[in-house]
Design an enzyme around this catalytic site. Structure first.
Site, PDB file in Angstrom:
ATOM      1  N   SER A   1       0.847  -1.195   0.000  1.00 41.22           N
ATOM      2  CA  SER A   1       0.000   0.000   0.000  1.00 41.22           C
ATOM      3  C   SER A   1       0.879   1.240   0.000  1.00 41.22           C
ATOM      4  O   SER A   1       1.656   1.467   0.935  1.00 41.22           O
ATOM      5  CB  SER A   1      -0.907   0.008   1.236  1.00 41.22           C
ATOM      6  OG  SER A   1      -1.369   1.324   1.479  1.00 41.22           O
ATOM      7  N   LYS A  51     -52.705  -2.220 -10.218  1.00 39.48           N
ATOM      8  CA  LYS A  51     -51.670  -1.330 -10.778  1.00 39.48           C
ATOM      9  C   LYS A  51     -52.199   0.076 -10.965  1.00 39.48           C
ATOM     10  O   LYS A  51     -51.568   1.058 -10.565  1.00 39.48           O
ATOM     11  CB  LYS A  51     -51.207  -1.809 -12.172  1.00 39.48           C
ATOM     12  CG  LYS A  51     -50.662  -3.182 -12.245  1.00 39.48           C
ATOM     13  CD  LYS A  51     -50.272  -3.526 -13.663  1.00 39.48           C
ATOM     14  CE  LYS A  51     -51.394  -3.438 -14.675  1.00 39.48           C
ATOM     15  NZ  LYS A  51     -52.484  -4.425 -14.476  1.00 39.48           N
ATOM     16  N   ASP A  62      -6.374   0.609  -8.770  1.00 38.96           N
ATOM     17  CA  ASP A  62      -7.515   1.538  -8.883  1.00 38.96           C
ATOM     18  C   ASP A  62      -8.295   1.349 -10.180  1.00 38.96           C
ATOM     19  O   ASP A  62      -9.339   1.979 -10.373  1.00 38.96           O
ATOM     20  CB  ASP A  62      -7.024   2.992  -8.812  1.00 38.96           C
ATOM     21  CG  ASP A  62      -6.609   3.360  -7.404  1.00 38.96           C
ATOM     22  OD1 ASP A  62      -7.046   2.676  -6.456  1.00 38.96           O
ATOM     23  OD2 ASP A  62      -5.838   4.322  -7.252  1.00 38.96           O
ATOM     24  N   VAL A  82     -54.775  -6.462 -10.669  1.00 42.20           N
ATOM     25  CA  VAL A  82     -53.937  -6.607  -9.474  1.00 42.20           C
ATOM     26  C   VAL A  82     -53.896  -5.321  -8.647  1.00 42.20           C
ATOM     27  O   VAL A  82     -53.489  -5.324  -7.487  1.00 42.20           O
ATOM     28  CB  VAL A  82     -52.516  -7.068  -9.884  1.00 42.20           C
ATOM     29  CG1 VAL A  82     -51.711  -5.940 -10.499  1.00 42.20           C
ATOM     30  CG2 VAL A  82     -51.773  -7.678  -8.713  1.00 42.20           C
ATOM     31  N   ARG A 137     -15.143   5.662  -9.109  1.00 42.91           N
ATOM     32  CA  ARG A 137     -14.607   4.832 -10.207  1.00 42.91           C
ATOM     33  C   ARG A 137     -15.645   3.812 -10.701  1.00 42.91           C
ATOM     34  O   ARG A 137     -15.713   3.527 -11.895  1.00 42.91           O
ATOM     35  CB  ARG A 137     -13.322   4.141  -9.770  1.00 42.91           C
ATOM     36  CG  ARG A 137     -12.215   5.146  -9.420  1.00 42.91           C
ATOM     37  CD  ARG A 137     -10.830   4.537  -9.455  1.00 42.91           C
ATOM     38  NE  ARG A 137      -9.875   5.396  -8.766  1.00 42.91           N
ATOM     39  CZ  ARG A 137      -9.317   6.481  -9.291  1.00 42.91           C
ATOM     40  NH1 ARG A 137      -9.593   6.838 -10.520  1.00 42.91           N
ATOM     41  NH2 ARG A 137      -8.462   7.213  -8.589  1.00 42.91           N
ATOM     42  N   LYS A 189     -11.969  -0.339  -0.742  1.00 42.90           N
ATOM     43  CA  LYS A 189     -11.822   0.958  -1.412  1.00 42.90           C
ATOM     44  C   LYS A 189     -13.017   1.843  -1.047  1.00 42.90           C
ATOM     45  O   LYS A 189     -13.687   1.580  -0.068  1.00 42.90           O
ATOM     46  CB  LYS A 189     -11.710   0.736  -2.925  1.00 42.90           C
ATOM     47  CG  LYS A 189     -10.431   0.004  -3.326  1.00 42.90           C
ATOM     48  CD  LYS A 189      -9.258   0.912  -3.148  1.00 42.90           C
ATOM     49  CE  LYS A 189      -7.937   0.242  -3.488  1.00 42.90           C
ATOM     50  NZ  LYS A 189      -6.816   1.153  -3.290  1.00 42.90           N
ATOM     51  N   SER A 239     -53.665  -8.417 -14.868  1.00 36.79           N
ATOM     52  CA  SER A 239     -54.953  -7.723 -14.870  1.00 36.79           C
ATOM     53  C   SER A 239     -55.619  -7.754 -13.496  1.00 36.79           C
ATOM     54  O   SER A 239     -55.649  -8.800 -12.832  1.00 36.79           O
ATOM     55  CB  SER A 239     -55.834  -8.441 -15.900  1.00 36.79           C
ATOM     56  OG  SER A 239     -57.064  -7.832 -15.937  1.00 36.79           O
TER      57      SER A 239
HETATM   58  N1  LIG Z   1     -54.798  -4.242  -2.525  1.00 36.66           N
HETATM   59  C1  LIG Z   1     -56.084  -4.181  -2.865  1.00 36.66           C
HETATM   60  N2  LIG Z   1     -57.017  -4.659  -2.061  1.00 36.66           N
HETATM   61  C2  LIG Z   1     -58.329  -4.629  -2.410  1.00 36.66           C
HETATM   62  N3  LIG Z   1     -58.777  -4.118  -3.564  1.00 36.66           N
HETATM   63  C3  LIG Z   1     -57.875  -3.628  -4.408  1.00 36.66           C
HETATM   64  C4  LIG Z   1     -56.502  -3.644  -4.128  1.00 36.66           C
HETATM   65  N4  LIG Z   1     -55.839  -3.084  -5.162  1.00 36.66           N
HETATM   66  C5  LIG Z   1     -56.771  -2.740  -6.059  1.00 36.66           C
HETATM   67  N5  LIG Z   1     -57.999  -3.069  -5.618  1.00 36.66           N
HETATM   68  C6  LIG Z   1     -59.250  -2.905  -6.340  1.00 36.66           C
HETATM   69  O1  LIG Z   1     -59.225  -3.836  -7.416  1.00 36.66           O
HETATM   70  C7  LIG Z   1     -59.850  -3.290  -8.560  1.00 36.66           C
HETATM   71  C8  LIG Z   1     -58.891  -3.396  -9.755  1.00 36.66           C
HETATM   72  O2  LIG Z   1     -57.791  -2.534  -9.527  1.00 36.66           O
HETATM   73  P1  LIG Z   1     -57.060  -1.773 -10.693  1.00 36.66           P
HETATM   74  O3  LIG Z   1     -58.054  -1.319 -11.703  1.00 36.66           O
HETATM   75  O4  LIG Z   1     -56.195  -0.777 -10.078  1.00 36.66           O
HETATM   76  O5  LIG Z   1     -56.226  -2.975 -11.298  1.00 36.66           O
HETATM   77  P2  LIG Z   1     -55.264  -2.968 -12.548  1.00 36.66           P
HETATM   78  O6  LIG Z   1     -54.128  -3.837 -12.175  1.00 36.66           O
HETATM   79  O7  LIG Z   1     -54.954  -1.609 -12.965  1.00 36.66           O
HETATM   80  O8  LIG Z   1     -56.150  -3.707 -13.601  1.00 36.66           O
HETATM   81  P3  LIG Z   1     -56.069  -3.638 -15.209  1.00 36.66           P
HETATM   82  O9  LIG Z   1     -54.769  -4.151 -15.598  1.00 36.66           O
HETATM   83  O10 LIG Z   1     -57.154  -4.540 -15.651  1.00 36.66           O
HETATM   84  O11 LIG Z   1     -56.287  -2.227 -15.588  1.00 36.66           O
HETATM   85  C9  LIG Z   1     -60.232  -1.860  -8.203  1.00 36.66           C
HETATM   86  O12 LIG Z   1     -61.589  -1.824  -7.855  1.00 36.66           O
HETATM   87  C10 LIG Z   1     -59.372  -1.545  -6.990  1.00 36.66           C
HETATM   88  O13 LIG Z   1     -59.993  -0.616  -6.135  1.00 36.66           O
HETATM   89  N1  LIG Z   2     -47.884  -1.969 -21.159  1.00 34.38           N
HETATM   90  C1  LIG Z   2     -48.947  -2.683 -21.541  1.00 34.38           C
HETATM   91  C2  LIG Z   2     -50.224  -2.365 -21.104  1.00 34.38           C
HETATM   92  C3  LIG Z   2     -51.273  -3.124 -21.553  1.00 34.38           C
HETATM   93  N2  LIG Z   2     -51.050  -4.123 -22.404  1.00 34.38           N
HETATM   94  C4  LIG Z   2     -52.169  -4.918 -22.950  1.00 34.38           C
HETATM   95  O1  LIG Z   2     -53.379  -4.225 -22.840  1.00 34.38           O
HETATM   96  C5  LIG Z   2     -54.324  -4.970 -22.073  1.00 34.38           C
HETATM   97  C6  LIG Z   2     -55.142  -4.032 -21.251  1.00 34.38           C
HETATM   98  O2  LIG Z   2     -54.353  -3.432 -20.256  1.00 34.38           O
HETATM   99  P1  LIG Z   2     -54.931  -2.891 -18.859  1.00 34.38           P
HETATM  100  O3  LIG Z   2     -53.742  -2.670 -18.000  1.00 34.38           O
HETATM  101  O4  LIG Z   2     -55.630  -1.627 -19.152  1.00 34.38           O
HETATM  102  O5  LIG Z   2     -55.843  -3.922 -18.337  1.00 34.38           O
HETATM  103  C7  LIG Z   2     -53.484  -5.959 -21.276  1.00 34.38           C
HETATM  104  O6  LIG Z   2     -54.155  -7.175 -20.974  1.00 34.38           O
HETATM  105  C8  LIG Z   2     -52.329  -6.227 -22.200  1.00 34.38           C
HETATM  106  O7  LIG Z   2     -52.608  -7.233 -23.123  1.00 34.38           O
HETATM  107  C9  LIG Z   2     -49.798  -4.435 -22.798  1.00 34.38           C
HETATM  108  O8  LIG Z   2     -49.575  -5.385 -23.548  1.00 34.38           O
HETATM  109  N3  LIG Z   2     -48.771  -3.694 -22.374  1.00 34.38           N
END
Ligand SMILES: Nc1ncnc2c1ncn2[C@@H]1O[C@H](COP(=O)(O)OP(=O)(O)OP(=O)(O)O)[C@@H](O)[C@H]1O
Ligand SMILES: Nc1ccn([C@@H]2O[C@H](COP(=O)(O)O)[C@@H](O)[C@H]2O)c(=O)n1
Length: 660
Positions: free
Chosen positions: A172, A452, A320, A450, A392, A347, A448
């Protein structure tokens, strides 16, 4: 001491050709030493080419706090030396910032002073091992107080330093220099012997300043109480900074660069030897000696590198440069293996872990070894990597992102680049690369129903960021297909329709009014039929390509929350935070059922479950941009979480990864 940095995301873009001459800034090691030795000399020391990086400026400020007059004269620094015994007690703590060299070298100096002093550093430096200098200095009679051998280091006034014969367990230059600097204050001869040769700037420069010093292989002996005489010092270009441009030029497909006046001191030229052994077309032109240092202009031409076993003997002279050598290895043919380099873990960061984690995120086949790494070259992918505040590592990843046109890499943790290379971004821009500070994106993907859309809208509102509902874009195309009776099997027709889509999003309070062909279509887009048709047109590559730019255009300051299926895997591959929401299909069907019931739509859960499962299957098995979590996504199972709980988890991730 622990600083919080605002979001610091940077990226460099590829440029088709790299050519011309590069003026690399001055050597960091020599700059530190020139100010320290100039201060201890009698008379004036004029330094040209001093590196004005944060690290070297920390040393300069400390010497000023110790009573030395240092002034700027044009580009030069002029140091009026105070002689070996002329330093004055400082008024406060002496802050080394991020600079390990400053802290370790100045430890040797301060241990020998007749006044007390304290060296402090930033968070990273405060975690680095200082026992390696405390041990020999204590043997010389120094009294140094520290917590677990880390900074802050408190030095008691010295009575008399003892000359010692020190056998350093590690190669060193910082340890060697600390002992030699303390040895200047001892009566008699202080000797340091290293296991391997580390950089020898201290020895070379002490001799230049008139010190009686002998070098015998790995052994360096200094006679105490010398009279040092002020010098004119011309600092050559730093080979450690030049190394980034060596790897850039060699790995770029069309490069021919000349790096001017680079220090090629044999204790520092390991990177050149390693890159040449990897087959790099790297040649030394006009080799010469300046101020006791070997220098040359280094010519770099695009090359196909090959993996090698890095000889352990070269490690100290390239210590280094391993972060950027890891990038070279990632682009070489075959496997590069490094062992015997455990020192890299101590480092500014644990450079083995930081580099290997980053390369893995970029899709490189590599693994950590306890004392090195094994890296097999291949194509780099896009992504966001973390330089962990190590200058770095950050610069290495930035250049990796600029080597291929198809790679989109964002690097966070770049805030310490100025510690060694403040001109880095200016220099790369002079070569034609574009430096950007990308707008941050949080991607939220998932199947779908979920949650989002709900979570993304709440998150965007909480952060005050823009929102992209990419599903609405696919649904709009689906609506167009249904309204205009287009054939969902006619790919060319659909791609044309996608390109020509007259779609706009207009802010309306918390929500957006979605206009298709001038008509508001929010409600129509949400129908199950539209969602189903969207998932039928979405697998077509030409459709996705036609809609890509439209989605990217949502990335506007101050930030974007992007909701969809491929936000983290395709559209915003380098997003700093990627979230993937999951929930079992039954729970999603229940949520959708409740949602539709509230709207007065009567459907059976069983039918919804069947539709959801069919859509999941289509979305996740399609060939183009399938619904899968990005490799670096944070997966949250929301089945048993409320919307607020999901949001809280994401906000927590935002705090960790995006720091807004
Ligand atoms: N953690 C949760 N617990 C309970 N209900 C929920 C939760 N998250 C979302 N929801 C409800 O589930 C439904 C679907 O949610 P959302 O539309 O946000 O889903 P998404 O993933 O955007 O669906 P998509 O891809 O079809 O658009 C809505 O009514 C929302 O209020
Ligand atoms: N980035 C993405 C978003 C959506 N898709 C397709 O569209 C359909 C509808 O979407 P939602 O989120 O509004 O439900 C979905 O099922 C996908 O097929 C995609 O491909 N890419």
């Amino acid at each position: 001491m622990a600083e919080k940095h605002p979001l610091d995301l940077h990226s460099l873009t590829f440029t088709g050709q790299l050519s011309g001459r590069c003026k690399i800034p001055g050597d960091k090691s020599i700059s530190h030493r020139s100010v320290i030795l100039g201060s201890l000399a009698e008379g004036e020391t004029r330094i040209s080419g001093f590196l004005r990086s944060e690290d070297c400026l920390a040393t300069l400020n400390i010497m000023r706090q110790l009573g030395v007059n240092i002034v700027e004269d044009g580009d030069d620094l002029v140091v009026t030396g105070v002689g070996l015994h002329g330093l004055q007690p400082p008024a406060g703590h002496l802050d080394c910032g991020n600079a390990g060299t400053a802290m370790r070298l100045l430890s040797g100096l301060l241990a020998a002073q007749r006044f007390s002093s304290t060296l402090v550093g930033d968070e990273s430096l405060s975690g680095r091992p200082m026992g390696r200098v405390i041990t020999p200095l204590t043997q010389m009679g120094a009294q140094i107080k520290s917590d677990e051998h880390t900074a802050p280091l408190e030095f008691s006034p010295s009575i008399q330093m003892k000359a010692i014969d020190y056998h350093s367990p590690i190669a060193s230059a910082q340890v060697k220099s600390a002992v030699l600097l303390a040895g200047l204050y001892a009566d008699g001869v202080t000797t340091v012997t290293e296991p391997n040769k580390s950089r020898d700037h201290t020895e070379t420069m002490l001799k230049g300043f008139g010190c009686n010093l002998q070098v015998d292989g790995l052994k360096v002996s200094v006679h105490g109480q010398p009279h040092l005489r002020g010098q004119a010092i011309k600092v050559p270009a730093d080979v450690s900074s030049a190394a980034f441009f060596m790897v850039l030029g060699l790995c770029h497909p069309d490069a021919d660069l000349l790096l001017e006046n680079v220090n090629i001191n044999p204790t520092r030229d390991g990177v050149i030897k390693i890159l040449q052994a990897m087959g790099g077309r790297l040649s030394l032109e006009n080799p010469r000696t300046e101020a006791g240092e070997a220098v040359a202009d280094v010519r770099i031409q695009s090359s196909q590198l090959r993996g090698i076993d890095i000889p352990e003997a070269l490690i100290p002279s390239a210590i280094d440069e391993f972060p950027v050598l890891f990038i070279a290895a990632a682009l070489a043919n075959g496997t590069t293996r490094l062992t015997g380099a455990e020192e890299l873990r101590h480092k500014e960061s644990d450079r083995i872990t930081v580099m290997i984690k980053g390369l893995q995120l970029l899709g490189v086949d590599c693994k950590e070894l306890p004392d090195g790494a094994e890296i097999t070259g291949g194509p780099l992918h896009s992504g966001m990597v973390d330089g962990h505040g190590d200058h770095r590592c950050a610069m290495s990843f930035l250049l990796a992102g600029a080597l291929r046109p198809e790679v989109d890499t964002v690097v966070r943790g770049c805030h310490n680049i100025d510690t060694s290379f403040p001109e880095f971004f200016t220099l790369v821009e002079q070569l034609g690369m574009r430096h950007q500070q990308p707008v941050p994106v949080v991607t939220i993907d998932g199947p779908s129903g979920v949650g989002k859309g709900t979570t993304s809208a709440l998150l965007a509102a909480r952060l005050g960021w823009h929102l992209l509902d990419s599903g609405a874009i696919y649904r709009s195309l689906a609506l167009k297909v249904m309204n205009d009776d287009l054939d969902p099997a006619n790919e060319a027709q659909l791609a044309e329709a996608a390109k020509a889509l007259r779609l706009s999003f207009q802010a309306d309070g918390q929500h957006a009014r979605i206009l298709l062909d001038g008509q508001q279509v929010n409600d129509q887009l949400r129908s199950e039929a539209c969602g189903d048709m969207a998932s039928q047109v979405a697998p077509i590559a030409a459709v996705r390509q036609a809609l890509l730019q439209r989605q990217k255009a949502f990335q506007q300051p101050p930030g974007l929350v992007a909701d969809g299926r491929d936000m983290g895997t395709v559209v915003f591959k380098s997003a700093p935070l990627k979230v993937f929401l999951t929930a079992n299909a039954e729970e999603r069907a229940k949520r959708r059922h409740k949602q539709l019931k509230e709207k007065g739509v009567d459907v059976k859960i069983r039918d919804l479950l069947r539709d959801i499962e069919a859509r999941d299957h289509r979305d996740s098995t399609r060939k183009v941009a399938p619904l899968v979590p990005a490799m670096d996504a944070h997966v949250i199972d929301t089945s048993d979480l409320s919307i607020e709980e999901v949001l809280a988890q994401i906000m927590n991730l935002v705090g960790q990864h995006v720091k807004v």
